[in-house]
Design a protein around this motif. Structure first.
Motif, PDB file in Angstrom:
ATOM      1  N   LYS A   1      21.547   6.060 -36.102  1.00  0.00           N
ATOM      2  CA  LYS A   1      20.572   6.105 -35.002  1.00  0.00           C
ATOM      3  C   LYS A   1      20.635   4.761 -34.291  1.00  0.00           C
ATOM      4  N   LEU A   2      20.938   4.786 -33.002  1.00  0.00           N
ATOM      5  CA  LEU A   2      21.076   3.535 -32.261  1.00  0.00           C
ATOM      6  C   LEU A   2      19.703   3.006 -31.844  1.00  0.00           C
ATOM      7  N   ILE A   3      19.383   1.790 -32.282  1.00  0.00           N
ATOM      8  CA  ILE A   3      18.114   1.172 -31.900  1.00  0.00           C
ATOM      9  C   ILE A   3      18.305   0.247 -30.703  1.00  0.00           C
ATOM     10  N   LEU A   4      19.392  -0.487 -30.702  1.00  0.00           N
ATOM     11  CA  LEU A   4      19.654  -1.429 -29.615  1.00  0.00           C
ATOM     12  C   LEU A   4      21.135  -1.424 -29.281  1.00  0.00           C
ATOM     13  N   ASN A   5      21.463  -1.099 -28.025  1.00  0.00           N
ATOM     14  CA  ASN A   5      22.833  -1.226 -27.528  1.00  0.00           C
ATOM     15  C   ASN A   5      22.909  -2.570 -26.825  1.00  0.00           C
ATOM     16  N   ASP A   6      23.360  -3.573 -27.553  1.00  0.00           N
ATOM     17  CA  ASP A   6      23.221  -4.956 -27.099  1.00  0.00           C
ATOM     18  C   ASP A   6      24.367  -5.381 -26.168  1.00  0.00           C
ATOM     19  N   ASN A   7      24.493  -4.678 -25.077  1.00  0.00           N
ATOM     20  CA  ASN A   7      25.478  -4.980 -24.041  1.00  0.00           C
ATOM     21  C   ASN A   7      24.776  -4.901 -22.698  1.00  0.00           C
ATOM     22  N   ASN A   8      25.298  -5.633 -21.719  1.00  0.00           N
ATOM     23  CA  ASN A   8      24.763  -5.579 -20.353  1.00  0.00           C
ATOM     24  C   ASN A   8      23.246  -5.791 -20.348  1.00  0.00           C
ATOM     25  N   ALA A   9      22.488  -4.856 -19.744  1.00  0.00           N
ATOM     26  CA  ALA A   9      21.028  -5.002 -19.699  1.00  0.00           C
ATOM     27  C   ALA A   9      20.439  -5.031 -21.107  1.00  0.00           C
ATOM     28  N   GLY A  10      21.158  -4.447 -22.062  1.00  0.00           N
ATOM     29  CA  GLY A  10      20.693  -4.465 -23.456  1.00  0.00           C
ATOM     30  C   GLY A  10      20.597  -5.874 -24.024  1.00  0.00           C
ATOM     31  N   LYS A  11      21.316  -6.821 -23.436  1.00  0.00           N
ATOM     32  CA  LYS A  11      21.239  -8.199 -23.969  1.00  0.00           C
ATOM     33  C   LYS A  11      19.888  -8.863 -23.690  1.00  0.00           C
ATOM     34  N   PRO A  12      19.427  -8.914 -22.417  1.00  0.00           N
ATOM     35  CA  PRO A  12      18.071  -9.460 -22.254  1.00  0.00           C
ATOM     36  C   PRO A  12      17.013  -8.611 -22.962  1.00  0.00           C
ATOM     37  N   GLU A  13      17.203  -7.299 -23.010  1.00  0.00           N
ATOM     38  CA  GLU A  13      16.236  -6.452 -23.724  1.00  0.00           C
ATOM     39  C   GLU A  13      16.252  -6.789 -25.223  1.00  0.00           C
ATOM     40  N   GLY A  14      17.440  -7.012 -25.759  1.00  0.00           N
ATOM     41  CA  GLY A  14      17.557  -7.388 -27.174  1.00  0.00           C
ATOM     42  C   GLY A  14      16.974  -8.768 -27.443  1.00  0.00           C
ATOM     43  N   ILE A  15      17.175  -9.671 -26.504  1.00  0.00           N
ATOM     44  CA  ILE A  15      16.612 -11.019 -26.649  1.00  0.00           C
ATOM     45  C   ILE A  15      15.086 -10.927 -26.666  1.00  0.00           C
ATOM     46  N   HIS A  16      14.533 -10.113 -25.786  1.00  0.00           N
ATOM     47  CA  HIS A  16      13.077  -9.957 -25.783  1.00  0.00           C
ATOM     48  C   HIS A  16      12.596  -9.361 -27.109  1.00  0.00           C
ATOM     49  N   LEU A  17      13.307  -8.359 -27.592  1.00  0.00           N
ATOM     50  CA  LEU A  17      12.908  -7.699 -28.838  1.00  0.00           C
ATOM     51  C   LEU A  17      12.997  -8.646 -30.034  1.00  0.00           C
ATOM     52  N   MET A  18      14.089  -9.367 -30.136  1.00  0.00           N
ATOM     53  CA  MET A  18      14.366 -10.125 -31.362  1.00  0.00           C
ATOM     54  C   MET A  18      13.909 -11.581 -31.299  1.00  0.00           C
ATOM     55  N   ILE A  19      13.939 -12.169 -30.120  1.00  0.00           N
ATOM     56  CA  ILE A  19      13.597 -13.595 -29.998  1.00  0.00           C
ATOM     57  C   ILE A  19      12.236 -13.746 -29.328  1.00  0.00           C
ATOM     58  N   GLY A  20      11.990 -12.933 -28.315  1.00  0.00           N
ATOM     59  CA  GLY A  20      10.664 -12.929 -27.705  1.00  0.00           C
ATOM     60  C   GLY A  20      10.419 -14.005 -26.676  1.00  0.00           C
ATOM     61  N   ARG A  21      11.453 -14.733 -26.327  1.00  0.00           N
ATOM     62  CA  ARG A  21      11.294 -15.665 -25.200  1.00  0.00           C
ATOM     63  C   ARG A  21      12.640 -15.934 -24.554  1.00  0.00           C
ATOM     64  N   ARG A  22      12.554 -16.509 -23.374  1.00  0.00           N
ATOM     65  CA  ARG A  22      13.741 -16.702 -22.565  1.00  0.00           C
ATOM     66  C   ARG A  22      14.553 -17.892 -23.072  1.00  0.00           C
ATOM     67  N   PRO A  23      15.851 -17.709 -23.253  1.00  0.00           N
ATOM     68  CA  PRO A  23      16.674 -18.847 -23.697  1.00  0.00           C
ATOM     69  C   PRO A  23      16.792 -19.902 -22.597  1.00  0.00           C
ATOM     70  N   ASN A  24      17.110 -21.127 -23.015  1.00  0.00           N
ATOM     71  CA  ASN A  24      17.365 -22.197 -22.059  1.00  0.00           C
ATOM     72  C   ASN A  24      18.838 -22.268 -21.694  1.00  0.00           C
ATOM     73  N   ALA A  25      19.677 -21.760 -22.582  1.00  0.00           N
ATOM     74  CA  ALA A  25      21.124 -21.831 -22.361  1.00  0.00           C
ATOM     75  C   ALA A  25      21.761 -20.529 -22.813  1.00  0.00           C
ATOM     76  N   ALA A  26      22.774 -20.074 -22.073  1.00  0.00           N
ATOM     77  CA  ALA A  26      23.464 -18.844 -22.443  1.00  0.00           C
ATOM     78  C   ALA A  26      24.958 -18.983 -22.169  1.00  0.00           C
ATOM     79  N   PHE A  27      25.750 -18.510 -23.123  1.00  0.00           N
ATOM     80  CA  PHE A  27      27.207 -18.562 -23.028  1.00  0.00           C
ATOM     81  C   PHE A  27      27.762 -17.148 -23.157  1.00  0.00           C
ATOM     82  N   GLY A  28      28.662 -16.775 -22.250  1.00  0.00           N
ATOM     83  CA  GLY A  28      29.298 -15.468 -22.336  1.00  0.00           C
ATOM     84  C   GLY A  28      30.713 -15.539 -21.815  1.00  0.00           C
TER      85      GLY A  28
END
Lengths: 350, 350
Positions: free
Chosen positions: B244-271
């Motif tokens: 059962k897929l809970i989080l598809n952590d790609n594209n828009a799923g990345k900020p959604e996953g960050i909100h779910l798991m971290i709960g705040r906006r990062p200061n730095a991001a690398f991709g």
């Protein structure tokens, strides 16, 4: 008070560790070794098996010479929130948040005659108390979704700053248990990462957890809904809260949520109701020393008394069944008696 | 190399901070202020805008006198994994894990003639390369679910210890980018919590992230499936991985996953690919200094070259479109040229 508290386990660990010191070998009599003094730690706890269990657990897992030593980076402690860290009676604090229902119904008139909104709007406290978990979910979905995460945070913050508990006439964030704040601090001072693992809304608890408990947002695991990424008219990205349940962080959902969000088994777990059973079980079956504690609300004078374990009044909120109590006794979990183990309940008490 | 790199932004921050020192006011000429030396930091990076951007970001957010100062407890940096921290060509490492398909098909013969398993079992690399994301999901669901989380961890660990990359004939865990390990370390030494935010399987990456990147399980966010809590015949609880897929952590799923798991906006991001676009956008629109970096694979000699940005060969794996490149230029993100910015790619190089 918990006369059957299995201090023996911790004593054995201590003994096996002491026994490695040659000078002591032979001088040890398991029945006569006094529990080591807890010094000035955990000042709001009365001396007794509960205080001693926390103290012994921390000592045995942080002492490099102990067989139960845990590397600092592996130290994880999880805490339920409602009824474990703060007051949950007469209703879960977040439920009081449905005071927002009238404002929402003003914007969406179709809710006025639909249940459970109709009942909430009636103001009939007895009828409201009988609403089911499913009704609650509907209310939370209606009141807490469809807004951006920033709007939600601002809204929750505003509510927390103004709302007051009917009994103490104080903000809910002051109704946190002082002994538990001390336990959190003691664990953190010994390199434990402290997490909240709550059935309450993850986004809601994250709003105040850092200020109230010293627990940052990323260490709050709770019942969580989805969000949706989009752009406003100026192309600026934002996240909207969606009425889609991702994690129901109660009962079996607690270990499942711990696996999802933390990814490893905690060393210590604190709860107070049947909703915490699986979390304590999951914590308990790992290797090494394990601390499993349940707060029993047996103090109607200073807080509330409810069970129905041990003949306490039954309750739909924070139910602590006799079966849970029996499992705790059988598996060596420590039951914390608010009445006997806590010298003081709230920071504002003299 | 990235000639349009907007170092000016960082310089301005530095200038406004220097300008608060009265003795310097008046002596400053924005066009002549040299970038501060990066000293011996980030030794596998060539001097240039990319190295300088990391160095300046860390300095400006950790200097108490800076307008962009960030409290230590609020410092969050997120890293994509595939193509950002380790090699993702010719196929995402986790996909190679479908070498497990034959073993799974032996147990479940009904899969032998069903797609996409039939194609994988055919061994036809060209046909395999054409499988869709949906096919991949089916394969992962079949190979990676239905076992306990402990079994999964043991299985993944075994695979990682034995499997080797076809080009370098080394374990995949050695094919991590040395300059990025240094960036991770530099951020952590300055109190940044470093997270992986990957489209790869969360449980898979957690198996080796601590050893390989120094990132503990709770700081790995990835594509995540559900688990189910249950008891074995002796009553011992365990978690089973569910399809059962809970989080598809790609594209828009990345900020959604960050909100779910971290709960705040990062200061730095690398991709490094279009799958990281939303994560960098979301990171970028917060207040204060923001570091947004994209690795461009433009080094066919030492690693791989693919885009199709900037006329590089097109690729289905880790696609870096020209549109992403243009967005980076427009919004002040830094593009890291593997060829020009990295002195060395892997730790095992001389």
């Amino acid at each position: 008070m918990n006369p059957a508290h299995p201090l023996g386990v911790t004593r054995r660990v201590l003994l096996s560790s002491l026994a490695t010191l040659p000078v002591l070998t032979g001088a040890l009599d398991p029945t006569s070794v006094p529990a080591q003094s807890t010094g000035g730690l955990l000042p709001s706890w009365n001396d007794g098996p509960a205080k001693q269990a926390i103290f012994d657990f921390v000592r045995t897992t942080t002492d490099r010479s102990s067989a139960s030593y845990v590397l600092p980076e592996d130290r994880i402690a999880v805490f339920d929130q409602d009824g474990t860290l703060w007051v949950e009676h007469p209703v879960y604090t977040q439920v009081v948040y449905w005071e927002r229902v009238p404002a929402v119904a003003a914007k969406k008139p179709e809710l006025r005659n639909a249940e459970p909104f109709k009942t909430v709007l009636s103001g009939n406290r007895e009828a409201i108390a009988k609403l089911s978990m499913r009704d609650l979910e509907k209310i939370l979905a209606a009141t807490l979704t469809g807004m951006s995460v920033e709007e939600f945070n601002a809204e929750a913050k505003r509510w927390l700053e103004t709302a007051k508990h009917p009994r103490w006439n104080r903000p809910y964030t002051e109704l946190v248990y002082q002994p538990m704040l001390e336990a959190l601090r003691h664990l953190r001072e010994n390199a434990y990462k402290t997490y909240i693992v709550t059935g309450g809304g993850q986004d809601f608890v994250r709003v105040y957890a850092e200020k109230v408990y010293g627990i940052p947002p990323e260490q709050v695991v709770g019942t969580a809904g989805g969000t949706k990424y989009g752009y406003d008219k100026d192309g600026k990205p934002f996240l909207t809260k969606e009425p889609k349940l991702i994690l129901n962080d109660n009962n079996a959902g607690k270990p499942e949520g711990i696996h999802l969000m933390i990814g490893r088994r905690p060393n210590a777990a604190f709860g107070n109701s049947t909703g915490d059973r699986e979390m304590l079980e999951w914590t308990g079956v790992g290797a090494g020393a394990r601390l499993k504690m349940l707060v029993l609300h047996d103090d109607a004078t200073r807080e509330y008394a409810y069970g129905p374990a041990q003949g306490l009044p039954d309750s739909r909120v924070g139910t602590f069944t006799q079966a849970l109590y029996d499992e705790a006794k059988k598996d060596g979990w420590t039951v914390i008696s608010m009445k006997n183990d806590w010298k003081r309940i709230f920071a504002f008490e003299q």
